[in-house]
Design an enzyme around this catalytic site. Structure first.
Site, PDB file in Angstrom:
ATOM      1  N   CYS A   1      -5.777   3.531   8.856  1.00  9.13           N
ATOM      2  CA  CYS A   1      -4.143   3.039   8.761  1.00  9.13           C
ATOM      3  C   CYS A   1      -3.025   2.070   7.847  1.00  9.13           C
ATOM      4  O   CYS A   1      -3.296   2.951   7.345  1.00  9.13           O
ATOM      5  CB  CYS A   1      -2.997   2.825  11.012  1.00  9.13           C
ATOM      6  SG  CYS A   1      -1.778   3.809  11.107  1.00  9.13           S
TER       7      CYS A   1
ATOM      8  N   ILE B   1      -1.270   7.207  14.986  1.00 13.59           N
ATOM      9  CA  ILE B   1      -0.324   6.421  15.207  1.00 13.59           C
ATOM     10  C   ILE B   1       0.517   6.367  13.751  1.00 13.59           C
ATOM     11  O   ILE B   1       0.053   5.086  13.390  1.00 13.59           O
ATOM     12  CB  ILE B   1      -0.017   4.839  15.637  1.00 13.59           C
ATOM     13  CG1 ILE B   1      -0.985   4.951  17.450  1.00 13.59           C
ATOM     14  CG2 ILE B   1       1.260   4.131  16.445  1.00 13.59           C
ATOM     15  CD1 ILE B   1      -1.503   3.884  18.108  1.00 13.59           C
ATOM     16  N   ARG B   2       1.800   6.702  13.545  1.00  6.24           N
ATOM     17  CA  ARG B   2       2.744   6.662  12.083  1.00  6.24           C
ATOM     18  C   ARG B   2       1.522   6.462  11.329  1.00  6.24           C
ATOM     19  O   ARG B   2       1.610   5.689  10.184  1.00  6.24           O
ATOM     20  CB  ARG B   2       3.499   5.224  12.291  1.00  6.24           C
ATOM     21  CG  ARG B   2       4.373   5.116  13.882  1.00  6.24           C
ATOM     22  CD  ARG B   2       5.769   4.245  13.700  1.00  6.24           C
ATOM     23  NE  ARG B   2       5.693   3.821  12.762  1.00  6.24           N
ATOM     24  CZ  ARG B   2       6.357   2.104  12.249  1.00  6.24           C
ATOM     25  NH1 ARG B   2       5.731   1.274  12.228  1.00  6.24           N
ATOM     26  NH2 ARG B   2       6.289   2.172  10.742  1.00  6.24           N
TER      27      ARG B   2
ATOM     28  N   GLU C   1     -10.658   1.643  16.501  1.00  9.92           N
ATOM     29  CA  GLU C   1     -10.513   0.503  17.133  1.00  9.92           C
ATOM     30  C   GLU C   1      -9.973   0.858  18.579  1.00  9.92           C
ATOM     31  O   GLU C   1     -10.329  -0.215  19.383  1.00  9.92           O
ATOM     32  CB  GLU C   1     -10.104  -1.159  16.157  1.00  9.92           C
ATOM     33  CG  GLU C   1      -8.513  -0.730  15.719  1.00  9.92           C
ATOM     34  CD  GLU C   1      -8.464  -0.044  15.664  1.00  9.92           C
ATOM     35  OE1 GLU C   1      -6.667  -0.494  14.891  1.00  9.92           O
ATOM     36  OE2 GLU C   1      -8.726   0.914  14.329  1.00  9.92           O
TER      37      GLU C   1
ATOM     38  N   GLY D   1      -1.589  -1.352  11.154  1.00  7.69           N
ATOM     39  CA  GLY D   1      -0.476  -2.572  11.431  1.00  7.69           C
ATOM     40  C   GLY D   1       0.380  -2.042  11.075  1.00  7.69           C
ATOM     41  O   GLY D   1       1.167  -0.673  11.455  1.00  7.69           O
ATOM     42  N   GLU D   2       1.723  -2.708  10.401  1.00  5.33           N
ATOM     43  CA  GLU D   2       2.586  -2.200   9.316  1.00  5.33           C
ATOM     44  C   GLU D   2       2.260  -2.848   8.186  1.00  5.33           C
ATOM     45  O   GLU D   2       2.331  -4.002   7.396  1.00  5.33           O
ATOM     46  CB  GLU D   2       3.751  -3.043  10.118  1.00  5.33           C
ATOM     47  CG  GLU D   2       5.320  -2.114   9.565  1.00  5.33           C
ATOM     48  CD  GLU D   2       5.471  -2.031   8.168  1.00  5.33           C
ATOM     49  OE1 GLU D   2       5.335  -3.415   7.176  1.00  5.33           O
ATOM     50  OE2 GLU D   2       5.526  -1.077   8.089  1.00  5.33           O
ATOM     51  N   SER D   3       1.443  -2.008   7.099  1.00  7.66           N
ATOM     52  CA  SER D   3       1.605  -2.146   5.933  1.00  7.66           C
ATOM     53  C   SER D   3       2.602  -3.072   4.529  1.00  7.66           C
ATOM     54  O   SER D   3       1.749  -4.839   4.588  1.00  7.66           O
ATOM     55  CB  SER D   3       1.240  -1.002   4.779  1.00  7.66           C
ATOM     56  OG  SER D   3       2.442  -0.006   5.192  1.00  7.66           O
TER      57      SER D   3
ATOM     58  N   HIS E   1      -7.231   5.408  14.112  1.00  2.00           N
ATOM     59  CA  HIS E   1      -7.833   3.799  14.555  1.00  2.00           C
ATOM     60  C   HIS E   1      -8.916   3.902  15.552  1.00  2.00           C
ATOM     61  O   HIS E   1      -9.143   4.364  16.435  1.00  2.00           O
ATOM     62  CB  HIS E   1      -6.207   3.263  15.818  1.00  2.00           C
ATOM     63  CG  HIS E   1      -5.118   2.862  14.617  1.00  2.00           C
ATOM     64  ND1 HIS E   1      -4.604   1.833  14.550  1.00  2.00           N
ATOM     65  CD2 HIS E   1      -4.023   4.055  14.355  1.00  2.00           C
ATOM     66  CE1 HIS E   1      -3.562   2.342  13.715  1.00  2.00           C
ATOM     67  NE2 HIS E   1      -3.104   3.214  13.906  1.00  2.00           N
TER      68      HIS E   1
ATOM     69  N   ARG F   1       2.784   7.477   3.357  1.00  5.16           N
ATOM     70  CA  ARG F   1       2.619   6.608   4.759  1.00  5.16           C
ATOM     71  C   ARG F   1       3.538   7.187   6.103  1.00  5.16           C
ATOM     72  O   ARG F   1       4.550   8.284   5.696  1.00  5.16           O
ATOM     73  CB  ARG F   1       3.557   5.444   4.500  1.00  5.16           C
ATOM     74  CG  ARG F   1       3.313   4.080   3.347  1.00  5.16           C
ATOM     75  CD  ARG F   1       4.078   2.716   3.108  1.00  5.16           C
ATOM     76  NE  ARG F   1       4.452   2.249   4.145  1.00  5.16           N
ATOM     77  CZ  ARG F   1       6.043   1.951   4.613  1.00  5.16           C
ATOM     78  NH1 ARG F   1       6.466   2.869   4.571  1.00  5.16           N
ATOM     79  NH2 ARG F   1       5.270   0.972   5.757  1.00  5.16           N
TER      80      ARG F   1
END
Length: 250
Positions: free
Chosen positions: A98, A159-160, A221, A65-67, A219, A128
Protein backbone atom coordinates in the site's frame (compact mmCIF):
# COMPACT_ATOMS: atom_id res chain seq x y z
CA UNK A 1 26.75 -23.49 10.87
CA UNK A 2 23.56 -21.41 11.08
CA UNK A 3 23.10 -18.64 8.50
CA UNK A 4 21.17 -15.71 9.93
CA UNK A 5 19.02 -13.70 7.54
CA UNK A 6 17.77 -10.41 8.95
CA UNK A 7 14.50 -9.07 7.58
CA UNK A 8 13.52 -5.58 8.70
CA UNK A 9 10.18 -3.81 8.73
CA UNK A 10 10.45 -0.04 8.38
CA UNK A 11 8.90 1.14 11.64
CA UNK A 12 8.18 4.81 11.04
CA UNK A 13 4.39 4.45 10.83
CA UNK A 14 1.77 1.93 9.75
CA UNK A 15 1.29 -1.84 9.97
CA UNK A 16 4.63 -2.82 11.48
CA UNK A 17 3.53 -5.32 14.14
CA UNK A 18 1.14 -7.03 11.73
CA UNK A 19 3.94 -7.69 9.23
CA UNK A 20 6.29 -8.96 11.94
CA UNK A 21 3.65 -11.37 13.24
CA UNK A 22 2.92 -12.76 9.77
CA UNK A 23 6.61 -13.02 8.92
CA UNK A 24 7.19 -15.19 11.98
CA UNK A 25 4.26 -17.44 11.02
CA UNK A 26 5.53 -17.60 7.43
CA UNK A 27 9.04 -18.58 8.53
CA UNK A 28 7.61 -21.33 10.74
CA UNK A 29 5.49 -22.65 7.88
CA UNK A 30 8.41 -22.48 5.47
CA UNK A 31 10.54 -24.53 7.83
CA UNK A 32 7.86 -27.18 8.34
CA UNK A 33 6.84 -27.44 4.67
CA UNK A 34 10.31 -27.15 3.08
CA UNK A 35 12.83 -28.19 5.73
CA UNK A 36 15.61 -28.82 3.21
CA UNK A 37 15.38 -25.36 1.64
CA UNK A 38 15.30 -23.84 5.11
CA UNK A 39 18.05 -26.04 6.55
CA UNK A 40 20.87 -24.10 8.18
CA UNK A 41 18.97 -20.81 7.97
CA UNK A 42 17.49 -18.78 10.80
CA UNK A 43 15.40 -15.69 10.10
CA UNK A 44 15.63 -12.68 12.37
CA UNK A 45 12.78 -10.16 12.12
CA UNK A 46 13.31 -6.66 13.41
CA UNK A 47 11.96 -3.11 13.39
CA UNK A 48 14.00 -0.51 11.48
CA UNK A 49 14.12 3.13 12.51
CA UNK A 50 17.76 4.09 12.03
CA UNK A 51 20.46 3.82 9.39
CA UNK A 52 22.56 1.36 11.47
CA UNK A 53 19.50 -0.88 11.88
CA UNK A 54 18.87 -0.77 8.13
CA UNK A 55 22.50 -1.68 7.47
CA UNK A 56 22.01 -4.93 9.40
CA UNK A 57 19.18 -6.06 7.12
CA UNK A 58 19.32 -8.51 4.24
CA UNK A 59 15.78 -7.56 3.17
CA UNK A 60 13.14 -4.99 4.08
CA UNK A 61 9.37 -4.48 4.13
CA UNK A 62 7.91 -0.98 3.87
CA UNK A 63 4.43 -1.38 5.37
CA UNK A 64 1.10 0.26 4.73
CA UNK A 65 0.28 3.53 6.43
CA UNK A 66 0.48 7.09 5.11
CA UNK A 67 3.17 7.56 2.48
CA UNK A 68 3.53 11.33 2.92
CA UNK A 69 4.06 10.93 6.66
CA UNK A 70 6.56 8.13 6.09
CA UNK A 71 8.56 10.25 3.67
CA UNK A 72 8.65 13.22 6.06
CA UNK A 73 9.74 11.10 9.02
CA UNK A 74 12.33 9.24 6.91
CA UNK A 75 13.82 12.55 5.77
CA UNK A 76 13.99 13.88 9.35
CA UNK A 77 15.73 10.70 10.50
CA UNK A 78 18.19 10.78 7.61
CA UNK A 79 16.84 7.51 6.22
CA UNK A 80 15.71 8.44 2.71
CA UNK A 81 19.11 8.27 1.03
CA UNK A 82 20.14 5.07 2.86
CA UNK A 83 16.83 3.52 1.78
CA UNK A 84 17.51 4.49 -1.84
CA UNK A 85 20.96 2.94 -1.64
CA UNK A 86 19.51 -0.23 -0.08
CA UNK A 87 17.04 -0.57 -2.96
CA UNK A 88 18.88 0.81 -5.99
CA UNK A 89 22.57 0.25 -5.28
CA UNK A 90 22.72 -2.77 -2.99
CA UNK A 91 19.71 -4.35 -4.75
CA UNK A 92 18.47 -6.06 -1.62
CA UNK A 93 14.96 -7.56 -1.59
CA UNK A 94 12.33 -4.99 -0.67
CA UNK A 95 8.55 -5.34 -0.46
CA UNK A 96 6.17 -2.40 -0.14
CA UNK A 97 2.49 -2.79 0.78
CA UNK A 98 0.00 0.00 0.00
CA UNK A 99 1.86 3.13 1.17
CA UNK A 100 5.05 1.10 0.80
CA UNK A 101 4.23 0.57 -2.87
CA UNK A 102 3.86 4.34 -3.25
CA UNK A 103 7.24 4.88 -1.59
CA UNK A 104 8.92 2.39 -3.95
CA UNK A 105 7.47 3.91 -7.13
CA UNK A 106 9.55 6.29 -9.23
CA UNK A 107 6.52 8.52 -9.73
CA UNK A 108 3.24 9.16 -7.88
CA UNK A 109 0.15 11.10 -8.86
CA UNK A 110 -2.63 12.55 -6.68
CA UNK A 111 -0.06 13.50 -4.06
CA UNK A 112 -0.67 16.21 -1.52
CA UNK A 113 0.20 19.80 -2.44
CA UNK A 114 3.92 20.09 -3.04
CA UNK A 115 4.26 16.39 -3.78
CA UNK A 116 6.30 13.99 -1.70
CA UNK A 117 9.70 12.37 -1.74
CA UNK A 118 9.92 8.76 -2.86
CA UNK A 119 12.48 6.01 -2.44
CA UNK A 120 11.93 4.66 -5.95
CA UNK A 121 13.10 1.39 -7.45
CA UNK A 122 9.98 0.43 -9.40
CA UNK A 123 9.70 2.03 -12.83
CA UNK A 124 6.00 2.75 -12.41
CA UNK A 125 3.69 5.65 -11.70
CA UNK A 126 1.18 4.97 -8.97
CA UNK A 127 -2.14 6.68 -8.37
CA UNK A 128 -2.64 7.24 -4.64
CA UNK A 129 -5.95 6.54 -2.90
CA UNK A 130 -7.45 5.06 -6.04
CA UNK A 131 -10.48 3.59 -4.28
CA UNK A 132 -11.45 6.52 -2.08
CA UNK A 133 -11.53 7.06 1.65
CA UNK A 134 -11.09 4.72 4.60
CA UNK A 135 -14.81 3.97 4.78
CA UNK A 136 -14.68 2.76 1.17
CA UNK A 137 -12.24 -0.02 2.07
CA UNK A 138 -13.07 -3.47 0.72
CA UNK A 139 -11.88 -7.06 0.46
CA UNK A 140 -11.59 -8.83 -2.91
CA UNK A 141 -10.43 -12.25 -4.05
CA UNK A 142 -7.37 -12.09 -6.31
CA UNK A 143 -6.01 -14.84 -8.50
CA UNK A 144 -2.25 -14.58 -7.96
CA UNK A 145 -0.48 -16.98 -10.29
CA UNK A 146 2.90 -16.55 -8.61
CA UNK A 147 1.56 -18.37 -5.54
CA UNK A 148 1.23 -21.55 -7.61
CA UNK A 149 -1.23 -23.35 -9.82
CA UNK A 150 -4.53 -24.35 -8.27
CA UNK A 151 -4.23 -22.03 -5.29
CA UNK A 152 -7.37 -20.46 -3.83
CA UNK A 153 -7.87 -16.73 -4.52
CA UNK A 154 -6.09 -14.47 -2.05
CA UNK A 155 -8.52 -12.32 -0.05
CA UNK A 156 -6.86 -8.93 -0.46
CA UNK A 157 -7.65 -6.03 1.87
CA UNK A 158 -7.74 -2.65 0.10
CA UNK A 159 -7.62 0.46 2.34
CA UNK A 160 -7.18 3.81 0.55
CA UNK A 161 -5.17 1.72 -1.85
CA UNK A 162 -3.02 2.93 -4.74
CA UNK A 163 -2.86 1.28 -8.14
CA UNK A 164 -0.11 1.19 -10.74
CA UNK A 165 -1.45 3.41 -13.48
CA UNK A 166 1.52 3.22 -15.82
CA UNK A 167 4.88 1.55 -16.40
CA UNK A 168 7.47 4.22 -17.19
CA UNK A 169 10.77 4.17 -19.04
CA UNK A 170 13.80 5.39 -17.08
CA UNK A 171 15.35 8.52 -18.51
CA UNK A 172 18.93 8.54 -19.85
CA UNK A 173 20.16 10.31 -16.71
CA UNK A 174 18.87 7.56 -14.43
CA UNK A 175 22.04 5.46 -14.42
CA UNK A 176 20.60 3.03 -11.89
CA UNK A 177 17.96 2.16 -14.51
CA UNK A 178 20.54 0.81 -16.97
CA UNK A 179 20.27 -2.94 -17.32
CA UNK A 180 17.31 -3.16 -14.93
CA UNK A 181 14.88 -6.03 -15.07
CA UNK A 182 11.50 -5.31 -16.66
CA UNK A 183 8.44 -4.59 -14.55
CA UNK A 184 6.37 -7.75 -14.09
CA UNK A 185 2.65 -7.50 -13.42
CA UNK A 186 1.88 -10.13 -10.76
CA UNK A 187 -1.64 -9.20 -9.74
CA UNK A 188 -4.68 -7.50 -11.27
CA UNK A 189 -7.96 -6.49 -9.65
CA UNK A 190 -10.88 -6.94 -12.05
CA UNK A 191 -13.75 -5.97 -9.80
CA UNK A 192 -16.15 -3.06 -9.61
CA UNK A 193 -14.74 0.44 -10.03
CA UNK A 194 -11.50 -0.68 -11.64
CA UNK A 195 -9.19 1.95 -13.11
CA UNK A 196 -8.16 -0.23 -16.10
CA UNK A 197 -4.45 0.27 -15.61
CA UNK A 198 -3.43 -3.18 -16.87
CA UNK A 199 -2.77 -4.11 -20.48
CA UNK A 200 -5.82 -3.97 -22.75
CA UNK A 201 -7.91 -2.43 -19.98
CA UNK A 202 -8.46 -5.69 -18.12
CA UNK A 203 -8.24 -4.36 -14.59
CA UNK A 204 -6.15 -2.50 -12.05
CA UNK A 205 -2.51 -3.44 -11.55
CA UNK A 206 -2.22 -4.17 -7.83
CA UNK A 207 0.96 -6.27 -7.58
CA UNK A 208 4.25 -5.77 -9.42
CA UNK A 209 7.86 -6.83 -9.25
CA UNK A 210 11.00 -5.45 -10.83
CA UNK A 211 14.13 -7.35 -9.96
CA UNK A 212 14.62 -7.10 -6.21
CA UNK A 213 11.61 -4.83 -5.64
CA UNK A 214 8.08 -6.14 -5.01
CA UNK A 215 4.96 -4.07 -4.38
CA UNK A 216 1.32 -4.74 -3.54
CA UNK A 217 -1.54 -2.25 -3.40
CA UNK A 218 -3.30 -4.29 -0.74
CA UNK A 219 -2.48 -5.41 2.82
CA UNK A 220 -1.58 -9.13 3.12
CA UNK A 221 -0.48 -8.45 6.71
CA UNK A 222 -4.08 -7.73 7.73
CA UNK A 223 -5.18 -11.28 6.95
CA UNK A 224 -4.28 -14.64 8.45
CA UNK A 225 -3.10 -15.84 5.04
CA UNK A 226 0.68 -16.28 5.07
CA UNK A 227 1.08 -17.36 1.43
CA UNK A 228 2.53 -14.11 0.08
CA UNK A 229 4.86 -13.75 3.06
CA UNK A 230 6.04 -17.36 2.56
CA UNK A 231 6.58 -16.71 -1.17
CA UNK A 232 8.53 -13.53 -0.48
CA UNK A 233 10.75 -15.17 2.14
CA UNK A 234 11.61 -17.77 -0.50
CA UNK A 235 12.72 -14.93 -2.77
CA UNK A 236 14.85 -13.54 0.05
CA UNK A 237 16.44 -16.96 0.56
CA UNK A 238 17.30 -17.19 -3.14
CA UNK A 239 18.93 -13.76 -3.16
CA UNK A 240 20.96 -14.36 -0.01
CA UNK A 241 22.12 -17.78 -1.18
CA UNK A 242 22.50 -17.31 -4.94
CA UNK A 243 22.18 -13.61 -5.71
CA UNK A 244 19.15 -14.10 -7.95
CA UNK A 245 15.38 -14.39 -7.72
CA UNK A 246 13.00 -17.20 -8.58
CA UNK A 247 10.89 -16.02 -11.54
CA UNK A 248 7.64 -17.65 -10.49
CA UNK A 249 8.82 -19.10 -7.24
CA UNK A 250 6.78 -21.92 -5.83
Amino acid sequence: MIKHITVGVLALQGGVVEHLNLLRKAASQLQSSSPKSHDGVEFIFTEVRTTPQLAQCDALIIPGGESTTMAIVARRLGLLDPLREFVKVQHKPVWGTCAGLVMLAEQASATKQGGQELVGGLDVRVLRNRYGTQIQSFVAGLDLGFLGEGEQPFRAVFIRAPVVEDVITPGPSQTEGQGKAPVEVLGVYKGEGQHNSSEQGKGDIVAVRQGNVFGTSFHPELTGDVRIHVWWLKQVLEVVRHGELVVNGA
